[in-house]
Design a protein around this motif. Structure first.
Motif, short mmCIF file in Angstrom:
data_model
loop_
_atom_site.label_atom_id
_atom_site.label_comp_id
_atom_site.label_asym_id
_atom_site.label_seq_id
_atom_site.Cartn_x
_atom_site.Cartn_y
_atom_site.Cartn_z
N GLY A 196 0.84 -1.20 0.00
CA GLY A 196 0.00 0.00 0.00
C GLY A 196 0.87 1.25 0.00
O GLY A 196 1.93 1.28 0.63
N LEU A 197 0.43 2.29 -0.74
CA LEU A 197 1.22 3.52 -0.84
C LEU A 197 1.33 4.26 0.49
O LEU A 197 2.14 5.18 0.62
CB LEU A 197 0.61 4.44 -1.91
N SER A 198 0.52 3.87 1.46
CA SER A 198 0.64 4.46 2.80
C SER A 198 1.11 3.43 3.82
O SER A 198 0.87 3.57 5.02
CB SER A 198 -0.71 5.05 3.24
N TRP A 199 1.77 2.38 3.33
CA TRP A 199 2.22 1.29 4.21
C TRP A 199 3.08 1.83 5.35
O TRP A 199 2.92 1.43 6.51
CB TRP A 199 3.01 0.26 3.38
N GLY A 200 3.99 2.71 5.03
CA GLY A 200 4.89 3.25 6.06
C GLY A 200 4.22 4.25 6.97
O GLY A 200 4.86 4.78 7.89
N GLN A 201 2.92 4.55 6.73
CA GLN A 201 2.20 5.52 7.55
C GLN A 201 0.94 4.89 8.15
O GLN A 201 -0.07 5.57 8.35
CB GLN A 201 1.82 6.74 6.70
N GLY A 202 0.99 3.61 8.39
CA GLY A 202 -0.14 2.94 9.01
C GLY A 202 -1.07 2.27 8.03
O GLY A 202 -2.14 1.79 8.41
N ASP A 203 -0.70 2.28 6.73
CA ASP A 203 -1.51 1.64 5.68
C ASP A 203 -2.93 2.18 5.68
O ASP A 203 -3.90 1.43 5.50
CB ASP A 203 -1.50 0.12 5.86
N ASP A 204 -3.07 3.49 5.85
CA ASP A 204 -4.39 4.13 5.86
C ASP A 204 -4.93 4.21 4.43
O ASP A 204 -4.26 4.74 3.55
CB ASP A 204 -4.26 5.53 6.47
N PRO A 205 -6.13 3.70 4.17
CA PRO A 205 -6.68 3.68 2.80
C PRO A 205 -6.78 5.09 2.18
O PRO A 205 -6.35 5.31 1.05
CB PRO A 205 -8.07 3.06 2.98
N ALA A 206 -7.38 6.03 2.92
CA ALA A 206 -7.55 7.38 2.38
C ALA A 206 -6.19 8.02 2.08
O ALA A 206 -6.02 8.70 1.06
CB ALA A 206 -8.34 8.24 3.35
N LEU A 207 -5.25 7.78 2.98
CA LEU A 207 -3.92 8.37 2.80
C LEU A 207 -3.21 7.76 1.60
O LEU A 207 -2.44 8.44 0.91
CB LEU A 207 -3.09 8.16 4.06
N SER A 208 -3.49 6.50 1.30
CA SER A 208 -2.86 5.86 0.15
C SER A 208 -3.33 6.50 -1.16
O SER A 208 -2.55 6.68 -2.09
CB SER A 208 -3.14 4.35 0.14
N TYR A 209 -4.61 6.85 -1.23
CA TYR A 209 -5.14 7.51 -2.43
C TYR A 209 -4.63 8.96 -2.51
O TYR A 209 -4.35 9.46 -3.61
CB TYR A 209 -6.67 7.50 -2.41
N THR B 250 -7.03 0.00 -0.03
CA THR B 250 -5.83 0.83 -0.16
C THR B 250 -5.30 0.79 -1.60
O THR B 250 -5.49 -0.19 -2.31
CB THR B 250 -4.71 0.34 0.78
N MET B 251 -4.65 1.88 -2.00
CA MET B 251 -4.01 1.96 -3.31
C MET B 251 -2.62 1.37 -3.19
O MET B 251 -1.83 1.81 -2.36
CB MET B 251 -3.94 3.41 -3.79
N ASP B 252 -2.33 0.34 -3.99
CA ASP B 252 -1.06 -0.38 -3.91
C ASP B 252 -0.21 -0.12 -5.15
O ASP B 252 -0.73 0.23 -6.22
CB ASP B 252 -1.31 -1.89 -3.77
N ALA B 253 1.10 -0.33 -5.03
CA ALA B 253 2.02 -0.21 -6.16
C ALA B 253 3.18 -1.17 -5.99
O ALA B 253 3.56 -1.52 -4.86
CB ALA B 253 2.54 1.22 -6.29
N LYS B 254 3.75 -1.59 -7.11
CA LYS B 254 4.88 -2.52 -7.08
C LYS B 254 6.12 -1.85 -6.49
O LYS B 254 6.31 -0.64 -6.59
CB LYS B 254 5.20 -3.01 -8.49
N GLY B 255 6.97 -2.69 -5.94
CA GLY B 255 8.20 -2.19 -5.33
C GLY B 255 9.07 -1.43 -6.33
O GLY B 255 9.59 -0.34 -6.02
N ARG B 256 9.24 -1.95 -7.56
CA ARG B 256 10.10 -1.27 -8.53
C ARG B 256 9.45 0.00 -9.08
O ARG B 256 10.13 0.94 -9.49
CB ARG B 256 10.51 -2.21 -9.66
N VAL B 257 8.10 0.02 -9.09
CA VAL B 257 7.40 1.25 -9.50
C VAL B 257 7.64 2.35 -8.48
O VAL B 257 7.93 3.50 -8.84
CB VAL B 257 5.89 0.98 -9.68
N VAL B 258 7.52 2.00 -7.22
CA VAL B 258 7.78 2.98 -6.15
C VAL B 258 9.22 3.47 -6.20
O VAL B 258 9.50 4.66 -6.04
CB VAL B 258 7.45 2.38 -4.77
#
Length: 240
Positions: free
Chosen positions: A105-118, A146-154
């Motif tokens: 999740g794009l907010s994984w390091g911030q608690g994996d919050d769904p809204a924050l990921s978007y 949650t909005m997710d992304a691949k490791g290499r994309v990030v």
């Protein structure tokens, strides 16, 4: 024929041999007045030219100061952009999946919050980072909202931010050099203005002196003409 004791200078090139005394005096005084008038005009031109030079330098300084104000604002804006990019970069690095092909999740390091990921994805778009499509496109992989992304994309976004930050820092450096150059030019112009101002004071004193001498010469010539007229009138009156 010579004339002395009359306080008349710069009267040269006049043939007085065939003139009577009154005509000779009048001729010399007239030439002196004309010379003073010409010298006064030259002095006025000098003063006006220096005033224009001072005004031009002052205008240049105003433009340079305005340019520096704009560059300072631009640098401040870019410094703010760098801070925002680095903040985003830090959050992305903390949310990156260790597996290049794995999704976090794009907010994984911030608690994996769904809204924050978007919101993070919106920030990625606003930053002008490349959003991949197809199999590499960010998406809700596990259906947990949650909005997710691949490791290499990030990691690609992290690298793109490095490039953008470097570009902004280079622009700030260029602007800072221009600001310093403008400040040096302003200081140089101020020094020149001060020097011209000091010289101008002397030129104004000389202008006042020449004005006084010119007025005195015309007054002397006027008085001389009046005396000549009075003398002739007296002679004619005595002959009647």
């Amino acid at each position: 024929m010579s004339i002395s004791g009359l306080g008349i200078t710069n009267a040269t090139g006049i043939d007085l041999s065939s003139m009577d005394l009154e005509t000779a005096l009048m001729t010399v005084q007239t030439q002196r007045s004309q010379l003073l008038e010409a010298t006064l005009k030259q002095q006025l031109d000098t003063v006006n030219s220096r005033n224009q030079q001072i005004a031009g330098l002052s205008e240049d300084n105003s433009k340079l100061a305005a340019t520096n104000s704009g560059l300072d604002k631009t640098n401040a804006d870019m410094t703010g952009q760098i801070a925002e990019l680095k903040d985003l970069q830090g959050r992305l690095a903390a949310s990156k999946c260790p597996d290049p092909e794995g999704f976090y999740g794009l907010s994984w390091g911030q608690g994996d919050d769904p809204a924050l990921s978007y919101k993070t994805l919106d920030q990625i778009k606003d930053a002008g980072l490349t959003i991949p499509t197809g199999a590499d496109a960010p998406r809700n992989v596990d259906g947990n909202g949650t909005m997710d992304a691949k490791g290499r994309v990030v990691q690609g976004w992290v690298d793109q931010i490095n490039t953008k930050v470097a570009e902004l820092e280079a622009k700030i450096s260029t602007n800072t050099t221009a600001i310093d150059d403008n400040k040096n030019a302003i200081a140089s112009n101020k020094s020149t203005i001060d020097s011209l101002g000091n010289t101008q004071q002397m030129e104004m004193l000389r202008l006042q002196s020449l004005t006084g001498k010119r007025n005195e010469a015309f007054e002397t010539m006027t008085n001389f003409l009046k005396k000549m007229q009075d003398s002739r009138s007296s002679i004619i009156g005595n002959m009647r």
